[in-house]
Design a protein around this motif. Sequence first.
Motif, PDB file in Angstrom:
ATOM      1  N   HIS A  73      -7.119  -8.204   0.322  1.00  0.00           N
ATOM      2  CA  HIS A  73      -6.176  -7.277   0.943  1.00  0.00           C
ATOM      3  C   HIS A  73      -4.768  -7.496   0.414  1.00  0.00           C
ATOM      4  CE1 HIS A  73      -4.378  -4.657   3.902  1.00  0.00           C
ATOM      5  NE2 HIS A  73      -3.617  -5.649   4.346  1.00  0.00           N
ATOM      6  N   GLU A  76      -4.529  -5.710  -2.677  1.00  0.00           N
ATOM      7  CA  GLU A  76      -4.421  -4.279  -2.379  1.00  0.00           C
ATOM      8  C   GLU A  76      -2.982  -3.901  -2.034  1.00  0.00           C
ATOM      9  OE1 GLU A  76      -5.459  -1.502   1.503  1.00  0.00           O
ATOM     10  OE2 GLU A  76      -6.676  -3.282   1.105  1.00  0.00           O
ATOM     11  N   ASN A  92       2.039   1.914   5.923  1.00  0.00           N
ATOM     12  CA  ASN A  92       1.049   1.560   4.900  1.00  0.00           C
ATOM     13  C   ASN A  92       0.690   0.079   4.887  1.00  0.00           C
ATOM     14  OD1 ASN A  92       0.808   4.196   3.865  1.00  0.00           O
ATOM     15  ND2 ASN A  92       2.658   3.921   2.624  1.00  0.00           N
ATOM     16  N   ASN A 123     -11.602   0.667  -7.213  1.00  0.00           N
ATOM     17  CA  ASN A 123     -11.955   0.850  -5.804  1.00  0.00           C
ATOM     18  C   ASN A 123     -11.760  -0.422  -4.971  1.00  0.00           C
ATOM     19  OD1 ASN A 123     -12.695   3.548  -6.205  1.00  0.00           O
ATOM     20  ND2 ASN A 123     -14.795   2.996  -6.761  1.00  0.00           N
ATOM     21  N   SER A 126      -8.034  -0.221  -3.748  1.00  0.00           N
ATOM     22  CA  SER A 126      -7.448   1.054  -3.340  1.00  0.00           C
ATOM     23  C   SER A 126      -6.917   0.953  -1.915  1.00  0.00           C
ATOM     24  CB  SER A 126      -8.487   2.181  -3.433  1.00  0.00           C
ATOM     25  OG  SER A 126      -9.579   1.913  -2.584  1.00  0.00           O
ATOM     26  N   PHE A 128      -6.125   1.297   1.826  1.00  0.00           N
ATOM     27  CA  PHE A 128      -6.881   1.658   3.030  1.00  0.00           C
ATOM     28  C   PHE A 128      -8.396   1.680   2.819  1.00  0.00           C
ATOM     29  CE2 PHE A 128      -2.787   3.986   3.965  1.00  0.00           C
ATOM     30  CZ  PHE A 128      -2.334   3.040   4.880  1.00  0.00           C
ATOM     31  N   THR A 129      -8.858   2.431   1.823  1.00  0.00           N
ATOM     32  CA  THR A 129     -10.304   2.633   1.669  1.00  0.00           C
ATOM     33  C   THR A 129     -11.046   1.389   1.192  1.00  0.00           C
ATOM     34  OG1 THR A 129      -9.989   3.471  -0.585  1.00  0.00           O
ATOM     35  CG2 THR A 129     -10.012   5.088   1.211  1.00  0.00           C
ATOM     36  N   SER A 130     -10.324   0.376   0.716  1.00  0.00           N
ATOM     37  CA  SER A 130     -10.996  -0.818   0.181  1.00  0.00           C
ATOM     38  C   SER A 130     -11.199  -1.908   1.227  1.00  0.00           C
ATOM     39  CB  SER A 130     -10.182  -1.388  -0.990  1.00  0.00           C
ATOM     40  OG  SER A 130      -8.892  -1.787  -0.565  1.00  0.00           O
ATOM     41  N   ARG A 131     -10.813  -1.675   2.465  1.00  0.00           N
ATOM     42  CA  ARG A 131     -10.972  -2.705   3.500  1.00  0.00           C
ATOM     43  C   ARG A 131     -12.450  -3.038   3.698  1.00  0.00           C
ATOM     44  NH1 ARG A 131      -6.571  -1.874   8.400  1.00  0.00           N
ATOM     45  NH2 ARG A 131      -4.703  -1.954   7.070  1.00  0.00           N
ATOM     46  N   TYR A 133     -14.275  -4.363   1.411  1.00  0.00           N
ATOM     47  CA  TYR A 133     -14.953  -4.070   0.151  1.00  0.00           C
ATOM     48  C   TYR A 133     -15.732  -5.311  -0.296  1.00  0.00           C
ATOM     49  CZ  TYR A 133     -15.518  -2.034  -4.538  1.00  0.00           C
ATOM     50  OH  TYR A 133     -16.026  -1.505  -5.706  1.00  0.00           O
TER      51      TYR A 133
END
Length: 451
Positions: A73, A76, A92, A123, A126, A128-131, A133
Amino acid sequence: MEKERKKVQKQPKPETESNNLYDISCLFFQKGIMGSFLVISIFSLLLRVSVSLHSYSGAGSPPKFGDFEAQRHWMEITTNLPIKDWYFNTTNNDLSYWGLDYPPLTAYQSYFHGLILKYFDPNSVSLFTSRGYETHFGKLLMRWTVLSSDLLIFFPAVLYFIFVYHGGNRSGGDKSDVAWHIAVILINPCLILIDHGHFQYNCISLGLTLGAVAAVLSRKNLLACVLFCLSLNHKQMSAYYAPAFFSHLFGSCLRRKNPPLEVLKLGLAVLGTFAIVWWPYLHSRDAFFGVLSRLAPFERGIYEDYVANFWCSTSILIKWKRLFTTHSLRFVSLVATILTFLPSMIQQILAPSSKGFLYGLLNSSFRILLIFIPSSREVYSAAASACNLVGNGIAWCALYVINALCIALYVSSSVCVTNWLCPTWLFMLLPSFFTLHPVEEGKLRSISLGL
């Protein structure tokens, strides 16, 4: 007149830097120590890889997924947000979800590693969407960032330290002694388990600290200041060694021809290093103190329930959190910690020595570990690393105890059992027992193999 010839006695040549380099080259090449270092390095690297093949704490456990997710994170955040927002709560950057709580050098390291991940697997970082991952390729990339950090920073620092520590001995020391010393530093269960099992980057800060120790032993005080400041700006746990560094370097300055000038040079080196690292946050007081507040989360209290320091151990009998406020306990723990390592600081200021400096590292790291606010498993790594440096029976005994504590902590953890890491850690525990063998003058030296 007949001149009488006087016999001129041959004077021994003064020791020069070239002589020292010759002694070191003999030690490492003619005696085969470099070969030993390479063999041990390869074995320790394979051991790190084998640990990293297993799972990690928090894997597949939402909503936070463990320290692995914290490191990802941060990559990220640093690769997607401007530097001024890294430590602050914004739309953000939700600080309640693994907000950055390490000094700026850790943030820069996360940014650099994040760029690597972004190049090979966009990815994985990225916004938000990578949390959470957890693809196989993403985890493989993350594991390699730790391994590469070990190889590029910690391993060279170990070699530098061994050069200085054993190269300073005119006799060169015994080959097996040097090999054992290399082994107990490189094959340190605490560091391997915490970095490659639990997932951290302690190898960077410890490598910088080890380089600073070697610089002190070789009397390169300015280099030692810069390296230790970088270590301190990577992880706060390096402050465990600060009393020893401060007292020894200050005492060394007082023994020079011009003490004020020497102190000024070291002060400028410290201020310059900190200024460069903290430059993005020096534009305003709010920005500076905003970052600083993230590095000292005293609201957690002075101990956590799973960290066996003095306060946690005695809380079975005395309920510290009920009897005293956090502010009071913080003050008492600070005073108690200072009083325990103050004698070694005074000794080094009055009579600085290499041996005293190494014992000072051991003393201050253990005092802070036992008394003052250890809030993570990585504290064991700091204390064990200090043991590695001293190189005698007392230190090896302490190293064994701290390694056993660390491994026992992990083996007894439900996270460890559920992630099938228990067999690996049990395997690493078995050779950590003492090996006693006779040395000169009939003495015994205790060595914790840590293999």
